[in-house]
Design an enzyme around this catalytic site. Structure first.
Site, PDB file in Angstrom:
ATOM      1  N   LYS A 182      -8.000 -10.765  -7.765  1.00  0.00           N
ATOM      2  CA  LYS A 182      -9.041 -10.953  -6.760  1.00  0.00           C
ATOM      3  C   LYS A 182     -10.158  -9.933  -6.951  1.00  0.00           C
ATOM      4  O   LYS A 182      -9.879  -8.759  -7.234  1.00  0.00           O
ATOM      5  CB  LYS A 182      -8.368 -10.726  -5.398  1.00  0.00           C
ATOM      6  CG  LYS A 182      -9.052 -11.319  -4.220  1.00  0.00           C
ATOM      7  CD  LYS A 182      -8.350 -10.877  -2.938  1.00  0.00           C
ATOM      8  CE  LYS A 182      -8.894  -9.539  -2.491  1.00  0.00           C
ATOM      9  NZ  LYS A 182      -8.932  -9.272  -1.063  1.00  0.00           N
ATOM     10  N   LYS A 234       0.821  -1.212   0.000  1.00  0.00           N
ATOM     11  CA  LYS A 234       0.000   0.000   0.000  1.00  0.00           C
ATOM     12  C   LYS A 234       0.850   1.256   0.000  1.00  0.00           C
ATOM     13  O   LYS A 234       0.546   2.212  -0.702  1.00  0.00           O
ATOM     14  CB  LYS A 234      -0.938   0.016   1.216  1.00  0.00           C
ATOM     15  CG  LYS A 234      -2.135  -0.924   1.075  1.00  0.00           C
ATOM     16  CD  LYS A 234      -3.230  -0.577   2.078  1.00  0.00           C
ATOM     17  CE  LYS A 234      -4.392  -1.556   1.993  1.00  0.00           C
ATOM     18  NZ  LYS A 234      -5.387  -1.357   3.066  1.00  0.00           N
ATOM     19  N   LYS A 293     -13.331  -4.576  -3.460  1.00  0.00           N
ATOM     20  CA  LYS A 293     -14.160  -3.367  -3.337  1.00  0.00           C
ATOM     21  C   LYS A 293     -13.479  -2.174  -3.977  1.00  0.00           C
ATOM     22  O   LYS A 293     -14.130  -1.276  -4.467  1.00  0.00           O
ATOM     23  CB  LYS A 293     -14.363  -3.022  -1.847  1.00  0.00           C
ATOM     24  CG  LYS A 293     -15.292  -3.933  -1.105  1.00  0.00           C
ATOM     25  CD  LYS A 293     -15.609  -3.295   0.253  1.00  0.00           C
ATOM     26  CE  LYS A 293     -15.304  -4.234   1.403  1.00  0.00           C
ATOM     27  NZ  LYS A 293     -14.006  -4.022   2.048  1.00  0.00           N
TER      28      LYS A 293
HETATM   29  P1  ATP Z   1     -10.534  -3.519  -0.196  1.00  0.00           P
HETATM   30  O1  ATP Z   1     -10.519  -3.478  -1.694  1.00  0.00           O
HETATM   31  O2  ATP Z   1     -11.152  -2.301   0.451  1.00  0.00           O
HETATM   32  O3  ATP Z   1      -9.252  -3.976   0.432  1.00  0.00           O
HETATM   33  P2  ATP Z   1     -11.752  -6.102  -0.296  1.00  0.00           P
HETATM   34  O4  ATP Z   1     -13.002  -6.163  -1.097  1.00  0.00           O
HETATM   35  O5  ATP Z   1     -10.510  -6.641  -0.918  1.00  0.00           O
HETATM   36  O6  ATP Z   1     -11.571  -4.633   0.183  1.00  0.00           O
HETATM   37  P3  ATP Z   1     -11.525  -6.664   2.525  1.00  0.00           P
HETATM   38  O7  ATP Z   1     -12.326  -5.617   3.219  1.00  0.00           O
HETATM   39  O8  ATP Z   1     -10.047  -6.548   2.520  1.00  0.00           O
HETATM   40  O9  ATP Z   1     -12.061  -6.848   1.027  1.00  0.00           O
HETATM   41  O10 ATP Z   1     -11.881  -8.084   3.086  1.00  0.00           O
HETATM   42  C1  ATP Z   1     -12.991  -8.388   3.872  1.00  0.00           C
HETATM   43  C2  ATP Z   1     -13.140  -9.896   3.909  1.00  0.00           C
HETATM   44  O11 ATP Z   1     -13.597 -10.372   2.642  1.00  0.00           O
HETATM   45  C3  ATP Z   1     -11.857 -10.645   4.216  1.00  0.00           C
HETATM   46  O12 ATP Z   1     -12.148 -11.711   5.082  1.00  0.00           O
HETATM   47  C4  ATP Z   1     -11.396 -11.144   2.867  1.00  0.00           C
HETATM   48  O13 ATP Z   1     -10.646 -12.315   2.943  1.00  0.00           O
HETATM   49  C5  ATP Z   1     -12.724 -11.378   2.151  1.00  0.00           C
HETATM   50  N1  ATP Z   1     -12.567 -11.187   0.700  1.00  0.00           N
HETATM   51  C6  ATP Z   1     -12.365 -10.014   0.070  1.00  0.00           C
HETATM   52  N2  ATP Z   1     -12.282 -10.186  -1.272  1.00  0.00           N
HETATM   53  C7  ATP Z   1     -12.434 -11.516  -1.482  1.00  0.00           C
HETATM   54  C8  ATP Z   1     -12.432 -12.332  -2.651  1.00  0.00           C
HETATM   55  N3  ATP Z   1     -12.268 -11.809  -3.855  1.00  0.00           N
HETATM   56  N4  ATP Z   1     -12.619 -13.658  -2.509  1.00  0.00           N
HETATM   57  C9  ATP Z   1     -12.800 -14.199  -1.288  1.00  0.00           C
HETATM   58  N5  ATP Z   1     -12.792 -13.488  -0.145  1.00  0.00           N
HETATM   59  C10 ATP Z   1     -12.613 -12.163  -0.225  1.00  0.00           C
END
Ligand code: ATP
Ligand code: LTN
Length: 335
Positions: free
Chosen positions: A198, A115, A201
């Site tokens: 992946k 980051k 969000k």
């Molecule tokens: P950001 O983009 O804001 O980092 P994110 O969508 O990647 O957000 P997080 O808020 O980091 O998600 O993760 C919240 C939860 O959702 C965690 O337990 C993470 O492992 C799960 N998660 C997020 N994206 C995925 C994905 N693509 N597949 C499976 N699990 C996910």
């Protein structure tokens, strides 16, 4: 005596809606696990402010994230579902833990390295650096046994374990040393347009992201337009056929079918048929969750009340740990 193990997990309120990966990779397992554990689920707003946030939007995203937890089946009467900043003990324990965290140790966290590189030095805050210490405080305050997270968070849970062991060795047994429970590859969802990254969000393009709160017609279109390949066979091969494999993961997670069963079901049929089945499964799953979340958001006062009751429950546990910590490290009690 049989004691119920404690579970802790959380998500950042970093978007208006959660995405399919959050739902399949986190909310579904959380919902399942809440029956077996004494579960605590937080909306980690103090983690979200490690990157710039608009104040009004942050408030709204925090409510929305909580509403989606509930709509997805996290029951606020069974699990302790609360907003991190409502329990002040988190920041106090984070400070105390920061004093036993090595600078180099924190600097080795790969999420921080990624980051800070992405944002550049001028946009990298000390809060982003100490993010994992706050996460350790979240977990240790509740004497947590298990922490279900994605594998990107494993290193942070390992740091949490190291800090708990270090504190216990120095000041006497104070914290339970938690174990990470890492979601299986079967629960990892990829972007529909870019199936080697992946689903996230904060993805730059939203074309391949399925949002839980989107109108289902938008979700349906995104699935029908998902990237596949030219070979036309529904077969699980993550390397050679990442788009199809991803759709199979989504379909399997929602229907309970194995890869082999999905291959059989769609043998001799094209991707069109397969995508329609995936679309129908996702729409059937998301629609009631979306409707329930929107209904909860229609009455923010009631949602805030539920969150306040749960913050009270969390606070009781957290304060007990914090009082013990304060005594052990030698802070003078206020007379
Ligand atoms: P950001 O983009 O804001 O980092 P994110 O969508 O990647 O957000 P997080 O808020 O980091 O998600 O993760 C919240 C939860 O959702 C965690 O337990 C993470 O492992 C799960 N998660 C997020 N994206 C995925 C994905 N693509 N597949 C499976 N699990 C996910
Ligand atoms: N860093 C985690 C969110 C998080 C968390 C926690 C997860 C904050 N505190 C405590 C488990 C336990 C993430 O970004 N997914």
């Amino acid at each position: 005596m049989v004691t119920t193990e404690r579970l802790y997990s959380g998500m950042q309120p970093s978007a208006d809606s959660l995405q399919a990966g959050n739902y399949i990779g986190a909310l579904l397992p959380w919902r399942r696990m809440q029956a077996e554990y004494d579960a605590f689920f937080s909306v980690v707003d103090l983690h979200a402010i490690t990157v710039p946030q608009d104040p009004a939007e942050l408030r709204e995203k925090t409510r929305r994230t909580a509403a989606q937890y509930i709509a997805a089946g996290i029951e606020p009467s069974k699990s302790t579902l609360y907003v991190q900043s409502h329990v002040k003990a988190h920041t106090e324990l984070a400070w105390i833990l920061s004093t036993i965290t090595g600078f180099g140790e924190a600097g080795r966290m790969t999420q921080f390295k990624d980051k800070s590189q992405r944002f550049g030095e001028s946009a990298t805050s000390v809060g982003l650096f100490t993010y994992p210490v706050l996460m350790a405080a979240d977990i240790l305050l509740y004497q947590t046994d298990v922490v279900p997270v994605g594998d990107d968070q494993k290193q942070h849970v390992e740091l949490t374990r190291d800090l708990a062991e270090r504190f216990n060795a120095r000041f006497g047994k104070t914290f339970v040393v938690p174990k990470p429970v890492i979601a299986a590859e079967a629960a990892r969802i990829y972007d529909l347009q870019n199936p080697t990254s992946k689903m996230s969000k904060s993805a730059e393009s939203h074309a391949g992201v399925l949002w839980l709160l989107d109108d289902v017609s938008v979700t349906a279109k995104k699935i029908m337009r998902a990237v596949t390949d030219s070979d036309g066979v529904v077969r699980y091969d993550r390397e050679a056929k990442p788009g199809v494999a991803n759709l199979m993961t989504i379909y399997g997670a929602l229907t309970g079918s194995t890869h082999a069963a999905i291959e059989d079901e769609f043998a001799g049929r094209g991707y069109g048929d397969f995508k329609k089945a995936v679309r129908d499964a996702v729409v059937a799953e998301f629609e009631p969750v979306r409707a329930k979340a929107l209904e909860l958001l229609d009455d923010p006062a009631e949602l805030d009340r539920v969150l306040a009751v749960n913050a009270g429950k969390a606070e009781e546990v957290a304060e007990r740990t914090l009082t013990d910590v304060r005594d052990r490290i030698g802070l003078l009690r206020r007379g």
